[in-house]
Design a protein around this motif. Structure first.
Motif, PDB file in Angstrom:
ATOM      1  N   GLU A   1      57.419 137.864  38.487  1.00  0.00           N
ATOM      2  CA  GLU A   1      57.049 139.213  38.922  1.00  0.00           C
ATOM      3  C   GLU A   1      56.855 139.277  40.432  1.00  0.00           C
ATOM      4  OE1 GLU A   1      55.664 137.555  36.503  1.00  0.00           O
ATOM      5  OE2 GLU A   1      56.127 138.713  34.677  1.00  0.00           O
ATOM      6  N   GLU A   2      56.263 138.222  41.018  1.00  0.00           N
ATOM      7  CA  GLU A   2      56.049 138.216  42.466  1.00  0.00           C
ATOM      8  C   GLU A   2      57.365 138.160  43.225  1.00  0.00           C
ATOM      9  OE1 GLU A   2      51.668 135.998  42.684  1.00  0.00           O
ATOM     10  OE2 GLU A   2      53.527 134.825  42.767  1.00  0.00           O
ATOM     11  N   ASP A   3      58.280 137.308  42.781  1.00  0.00           N
ATOM     12  CA  ASP A   3      59.569 137.215  43.467  1.00  0.00           C
ATOM     13  C   ASP A   3      60.367 138.505  43.299  1.00  0.00           C
ATOM     14  OD1 ASP A   3      61.359 135.604  45.056  1.00  0.00           O
ATOM     15  OD2 ASP A   3      62.668 135.500  43.303  1.00  0.00           O
ATOM     16  N   LEU A   4      60.252 139.122  42.137  1.00  0.00           N
ATOM     17  CA  LEU A   4      60.937 140.396  41.913  1.00  0.00           C
ATOM     18  C   LEU A   4      60.377 141.472  42.838  1.00  0.00           C
ATOM     19  CD1 LEU A   4      62.953 142.056  40.252  1.00  0.00           C
ATOM     20  CD2 LEU A   4      61.127 142.453  38.583  1.00  0.00           C
ATOM     21  N   ALA A   5      59.049 141.529  42.970  1.00  0.00           N
ATOM     22  CA  ALA A   5      58.440 142.512  43.861  1.00  0.00           C
ATOM     23  C   ALA A   5      58.839 142.252  45.309  1.00  0.00           C
ATOM     24  CB  ALA A   5      56.917 142.473  43.722  1.00  0.00           C
ATOM     25  N   ARG A   6      58.880 140.975  45.710  1.00  0.00           N
ATOM     26  CA  ARG A   6      59.294 140.631  47.079  1.00  0.00           C
ATOM     27  C   ARG A   6      60.709 141.115  47.362  1.00  0.00           C
ATOM     28  NH1 ARG A   6      62.481 137.091  49.332  1.00  0.00           N
ATOM     29  NH2 ARG A   6      63.006 136.193  47.308  1.00  0.00           N
ATOM     30  N   ARG A   7      61.624 140.865  46.425  1.00  0.00           N
ATOM     31  CA  ARG A   7      63.008 141.292  46.635  1.00  0.00           C
ATOM     32  C   ARG A   7      63.124 142.810  46.608  1.00  0.00           C
ATOM     33  NH1 ARG A   7      67.320 138.298  43.083  1.00  0.00           N
ATOM     34  NH2 ARG A   7      68.609 139.434  44.567  1.00  0.00           N
ATOM     35  N   ALA A   8      62.386 143.453  45.708  1.00  0.00           N
ATOM     36  CA  ALA A   8      62.455 144.916  45.613  1.00  0.00           C
ATOM     37  C   ALA A   8      61.898 145.585  46.861  1.00  0.00           C
ATOM     38  CB  ALA A   8      61.691 145.390  44.382  1.00  0.00           C
ATOM     39  N   ALA A   9      60.937 144.931  47.534  1.00  0.00           N
ATOM     40  CA  ALA A   9      60.326 145.526  48.722  1.00  0.00           C
ATOM     41  C   ALA A   9      61.334 145.749  49.836  1.00  0.00           C
ATOM     42  CB  ALA A   9      59.188 144.636  49.220  1.00  0.00           C
TER      43      ALA A   9
ATOM     44  N   HIS B   1      56.016 150.651  42.065  1.00  0.00           N
ATOM     45  CA  HIS B   1      54.627 150.334  42.404  1.00  0.00           C
ATOM     46  C   HIS B   1      54.498 148.892  42.876  1.00  0.00           C
ATOM     47  CE1 HIS B   1      53.096 153.777  39.593  1.00  0.00           C
ATOM     48  NE2 HIS B   1      53.620 154.217  40.729  1.00  0.00           N
ATOM     49  N   TRP B   2      55.213 147.970  42.238  1.00  0.00           N
ATOM     50  CA  TRP B   2      55.150 146.570  42.647  1.00  0.00           C
ATOM     51  C   TRP B   2      55.680 146.388  44.061  1.00  0.00           C
ATOM     52  CZ3 TRP B   2      57.232 143.369  37.850  1.00  0.00           C
ATOM     53  CH2 TRP B   2      56.412 143.633  36.745  1.00  0.00           C
ATOM     54  N   ALA B   3      56.803 147.044  44.352  1.00  0.00           N
ATOM     55  CA  ALA B   3      57.400 146.896  45.687  1.00  0.00           C
ATOM     56  C   ALA B   3      56.487 147.472  46.760  1.00  0.00           C
ATOM     57  CB  ALA B   3      58.766 147.591  45.725  1.00  0.00           C
ATOM     58  N   GLU B   4      55.874 148.627  46.491  1.00  0.00           N
ATOM     59  CA  GLU B   4      54.932 149.204  47.459  1.00  0.00           C
ATOM     60  C   GLU B   4      53.760 148.259  47.703  1.00  0.00           C
ATOM     61  OE1 GLU B   4      53.760 152.942  45.899  1.00  0.00           O
ATOM     62  OE2 GLU B   4      55.522 154.027  46.629  1.00  0.00           O
ATOM     63  N   ALA B   5      53.240 147.681  46.618  1.00  0.00           N
ATOM     64  CA  ALA B   5      52.111 146.769  46.755  1.00  0.00           C
ATOM     65  C   ALA B   5      52.496 145.533  47.560  1.00  0.00           C
ATOM     66  CB  ALA B   5      51.605 146.363  45.368  1.00  0.00           C
TER      67      ALA B   5
ATOM     68  N   ALA C   1      50.616 144.469  50.958  1.00  0.00           N
ATOM     69  CA  ALA C   1      49.617 143.386  50.916  1.00  0.00           C
ATOM     70  C   ALA C   1      50.093 142.117  50.224  1.00  0.00           C
ATOM     71  CB  ALA C   1      48.344 143.896  50.230  1.00  0.00           C
ATOM     72  N   GLY C   2      51.404 141.954  49.983  1.00  0.00           N
ATOM     73  CA  GLY C   2      51.917 140.704  49.450  1.00  0.00           C
ATOM     74  C   GLY C   2      51.393 140.377  48.062  1.00  0.00           C
ATOM     75  N   ARG C   3      51.151 139.071  47.809  1.00  0.00           N
ATOM     76  CA  ARG C   3      50.772 138.615  46.476  1.00  0.00           C
ATOM     77  C   ARG C   3      49.445 139.229  46.020  1.00  0.00           C
ATOM     78  NH1 ARG C   3      51.366 132.123  46.451  1.00  0.00           N
ATOM     79  NH2 ARG C   3      51.658 132.409  44.213  1.00  0.00           N
ATOM     80  N   GLY C   4      48.473 139.303  46.937  1.00  0.00           N
ATOM     81  CA  GLY C   4      47.173 139.861  46.558  1.00  0.00           C
ATOM     82  C   GLY C   4      47.277 141.318  46.160  1.00  0.00           C
ATOM     83  N   GLY C   5      48.100 142.090  46.898  1.00  0.00           N
ATOM     84  CA  GLY C   5      48.276 143.497  46.573  1.00  0.00           C
ATOM     85  C   GLY C   5      48.912 143.690  45.210  1.00  0.00           C
ATOM     86  N   LEU C   6      49.932 142.871  44.912  1.00  0.00           N
ATOM     87  CA  LEU C   6      50.572 142.972  43.598  1.00  0.00           C
ATOM     88  C   LEU C   6      49.591 142.612  42.489  1.00  0.00           C
ATOM     89  CD1 LEU C   6      53.164 143.403  41.948  1.00  0.00           C
ATOM     90  CD2 LEU C   6      53.662 140.971  42.259  1.00  0.00           C
ATOM     91  N   ALA C   7      48.752 141.614  42.736  1.00  0.00           N
ATOM     92  CA  ALA C   7      47.800 141.182  41.703  1.00  0.00           C
ATOM     93  C   ALA C   7      46.818 142.288  41.344  1.00  0.00           C
ATOM     94  CB  ALA C   7      47.049 139.941  42.174  1.00  0.00           C
ATOM     95  N   VAL C   8      46.269 142.990  42.347  1.00  0.00           N
ATOM     96  CA  VAL C   8      45.281 144.029  42.031  1.00  0.00           C
ATOM     97  C   VAL C   8      45.937 145.273  41.439  1.00  0.00           C
ATOM     98  CG1 VAL C   8      43.594 143.259  43.730  1.00  0.00           C
ATOM     99  CG2 VAL C   8      45.307 144.929  44.406  1.00  0.00           C
TER     100      VAL C   8
END
Length: 386
Positions: free
Chosen positions: A265-273, A296-300, A304-311
């Protein structure tokens, strides 16, 4: 946890920050958000010209905001005063050429009425974001990043007052040139250089530090032809992978996380960003993730990177201490309504603070029926409440 990034390694860089926070009469409630933004690396394409600085600042939208800040330039009379101060001592110009700003020069210039540092009304910003506050958090972030350039080259202060380095040095040389018919003064001591023996006896100096990595990865090379059809690849797909590899390489240079450390999920959000339009939709389809969730994941991740996605993705139950501190901060801020606590989330009106497992606070604002992450995190809820 690594130490918080500070601004101003030299005394003149710190003097720029002190002028922003004390003498320039900027809103003190707006500066902390900009400081946090600057620490998260949201500012890119920072450029300087005569009396102007421009930058792009990544915010809550996919397209970075454009920031333009003009600084009041000196009149001819003020320049005459400043150059007169510089010319009073040969050491002033020599120090500037060595990349240093003498404290005596800065103080004498200020006393003479030609202050290099910004004062009330000297800075006039514009930002393409919808925030009407002055300064908005994007402008404030640029203010703090200027300290890095001032650290590197104090002539930046002269440029922001209207004249580039070459013009300042040319004027100083012309002021030192002897008048017609006057004999130039010979130096009292001639440097005769070094003998071979003395040169070989010298200890080698330290290896210069490598230049910092670019603020953003560069574009990949353009492939003129598609790979053979049997490979199943296209030039466009390879370019996307090459661009992603460049981004990962930059993260490695800056001490960031590597792809091997990220969850799916983190790598997917990073690429989507870093994707927009059809590329973004195709990525969501290929990953089997609902498009709304990936937005929402990409915006987070951008904010704020990994921490933003986590919250954004999870809730958890922290101890009572952090939540009690945040409740006190919101009460002091005078926001309407009563704070509501649920697990790691504290909600009051249109503002929500979420406490992450990394012991940092994240600010969310209401957008219709949803909560959207608004900027990078902070170790203290004070930075986010105002």
């Amino acid at each position: 946890m690594p130490p918080r990034r500070s601004f101003g390694r030299t005394w003149w860089g710190r003097a720029w920050v002190d002028a922003l926070e004390q003498r320039a009469k900027l809103d003190p409630n707006r500066l902390p958000r900009g400081r946090t933004y600057a620490r998260k690396g949201t500012v890119s394409e920072l450029h300087f010209g005569a009396g102007v600085m421009t930058a792009r600042v990544r915010g809550s939208r996919p397209q970075p905001y454009k920031v333009t800040i003009t600084m009041r330039t000196f009149t001819d009379g003020e320049w005459d005063t400043l150059l007169g101060v510089v010319g009073t001592q040969l050491g002033h110009a020599a120090a500037l050429l060595d990349g240093e700003l003498p404290g005596a020069l800065a103080e004498q210039a200020r006393e003479a009425g030609a202050d290099l540092l910004p004062g009330p009304g000297d800075l006039r910003p514009r930002c393409s974001c919808p925030d009407s506050a002055n300064p908005c958090k994007h402008v404030a972030a640029v203010y703090y990043l200027v300290a890095d350039e001032v650290d590197r080259d104090p002539f930046t202060l002269f440029l922001l007052r209207g004249r580039p380095r070459a013009d300042v040095l040319a004027e100083l040389r012309s002021r030192r040139a002897p008048a017609r018919g006057e004999q130039p003064k010979l130096p009292k001591r001639v440097d005769e250089g070094l003998t071979p023996r003395a040169a070989y006896a010298r200890r080698p100096g330290a290896i210069p530090a490598l230049p910092p990595p670019p603020r953003v990865p560069g574009p990949p090379a353009v492939l003129d032809l598609d790979p053979p059809p049997s490979t199943g690849w296209t030039a466009a797909a390879l370019s996307v992978l090459a661009e992603d590899a460049a981004s990962l390489a930059r993260d490695l240079l800056t001490g960031g996380v590597t792809a091997a450390e990220l969850t799916f999920e983190e790598d997917l959000a990073r690429r989507a960003a870093g994707r927009t339009g059809s590329e973004f939709t195709a990525l969501a389809t290929a990953a089997g993730v609902p498009l709304r969730d990936l937005v929402h994941w990409a915006e987070a991740w951008r904010e704020a990177g990994r921490g933003g996605l986590a919250v954004v993705r999870e809730t958890w139950q922290p101890g009572p201490g952090p939540l009690a501190e945040a409740q006190a901060v919101l009460a002091e801020a005078g926001l309407p309504g009563t704070p509501k606590v649920w697990r790691n989330r504290l909600t009051q009106g249109e503002l929500q603070l979420r406490y992450g497992r990394d012991a940092r606070w994240y600010r969310f604002i209401r957008a219709g029926a949803e909560w959207r992450l608004d900027g990078p995190p902070s170790a203290s809820p004070v930075d986010l409440a105002y």
